[in-house]
Design a protein around this motif. Structure first.
Motif, PDB file in Angstrom:
ATOM      1  N   ALA A 153       0.828  -1.416   0.287  1.00  0.00           N
ATOM      2  CA  ALA A 153       0.268  -0.225  -0.097  1.00  0.00           C
ATOM      3  C   ALA A 153       1.282   1.656   0.422  1.00  0.00           C
ATOM      4  CB  ALA A 153      -1.272   0.068   0.706  1.00  0.00           C
ATOM      5  N   LYS A 154       2.246   1.045   0.798  1.00  0.00           N
ATOM      6  CA  LYS A 154       2.585   2.177   0.745  1.00  0.00           C
ATOM      7  C   LYS A 154       3.405   2.505  -0.677  1.00  0.00           C
ATOM      8  CE  LYS A 154       6.587   4.490   3.645  1.00  0.00           C
ATOM      9  NZ  LYS A 154       7.613   4.098   4.847  1.00  0.00           N
ATOM     10  N   VAL A 155       4.018   2.232  -1.352  1.00  0.00           N
ATOM     11  CA  VAL A 155       4.694   2.241  -2.558  1.00  0.00           C
ATOM     12  C   VAL A 155       3.731   2.512  -3.518  1.00  0.00           C
ATOM     13  CG1 VAL A 155       6.526   0.603  -1.979  1.00  0.00           C
ATOM     14  CG2 VAL A 155       4.542  -0.980  -3.139  1.00  0.00           C
ATOM     15  N   GLU A 156       2.524   1.764  -3.117  1.00  0.00           N
ATOM     16  CA  GLU A 156       1.628   2.344  -4.648  1.00  0.00           C
ATOM     17  C   GLU A 156       0.968   3.638  -4.301  1.00  0.00           C
ATOM     18  OE1 GLU A 156      -1.141  -1.300  -4.094  1.00  0.00           O
ATOM     19  OE2 GLU A 156      -0.154  -2.606  -5.700  1.00  0.00           O
ATOM     20  N   ARG A 157       0.453   3.851  -2.470  1.00  0.00           N
ATOM     21  CA  ARG A 157       0.362   5.222  -2.697  1.00  0.00           C
ATOM     22  C   ARG A 157       1.465   5.929  -3.396  1.00  0.00           C
ATOM     23  NH1 ARG A 157      -0.992   4.345   2.838  1.00  0.00           N
ATOM     24  NH2 ARG A 157       0.890   4.778   2.833  1.00  0.00           N
ATOM     25  N   LYS A 158       1.864   5.848  -4.211  1.00  0.00           N
ATOM     26  CA  LYS A 158       3.081   6.525  -3.929  1.00  0.00           C
ATOM     27  C   LYS A 158       3.836   6.265  -5.270  1.00  0.00           C
ATOM     28  CE  LYS A 158       4.166   8.749   0.202  1.00  0.00           C
ATOM     29  NZ  LYS A 158       3.914   9.544  -0.085  1.00  0.00           N
TER      30      LYS A 158
END
Length: 116
Positions: free
Chosen positions: A20-25
């Motif tokens: 989620a963290k990398v996809e959000r960015k």
């Protein structure tokens, strides 16, 4: 946070947060996997097995095929601690992974993340 508590947490329970963290960015799960493969030596099949079996962080790193010899090049702050100064080797490995995920989320070039 109590180190023993972190070690008992399943990698599978934290993995969706990394995704989620990398996809959000604007980054991909495959980029995340590239980082995990580089750090631990797990291939795609082994990584999926680790997630499915819900192994804890202690087991995740204990069974890692091979920690990358360039991990000592991972430096900087994570959660207020310098990763290169963490004395507990298992916690240091957990924080190495956290640091690499943060770098990906912040848009650092993959070559730099993988210390090439």
């Amino acid at each position: 946070m109590d180190n023993a508590r972190v070690y008992r947490m399943s990698f599978a329970s934290v993995y969706p947060h990394y995704v989620a963290k990398v996809e959000r960015k604007g980054h991909t799960k495959q980029e995340l996997h590239t980082i995990i493969h580089w750090l631990t030596g797990y291939d795609e099949k082994a990584l999926q097995q680790v997630i499915e079996k819900k192994v804890d962080f202690e087991t995740f790193f204990a069974q890692a095929p091979q920690m990358n010899p360039n991990v000592s090049k991972i430096t900087g702050l994570i959660c207020g601690y310098r990763v290169e100064e963490i004395e507990d080797k298992l916690m240091q490995k957990v924080r190495y992974l956290d640091k690499l995920v943060d770098e990906l989320a912040k848009g650092r070039a993959m070559d730099k993340i993988l210390r090439k």
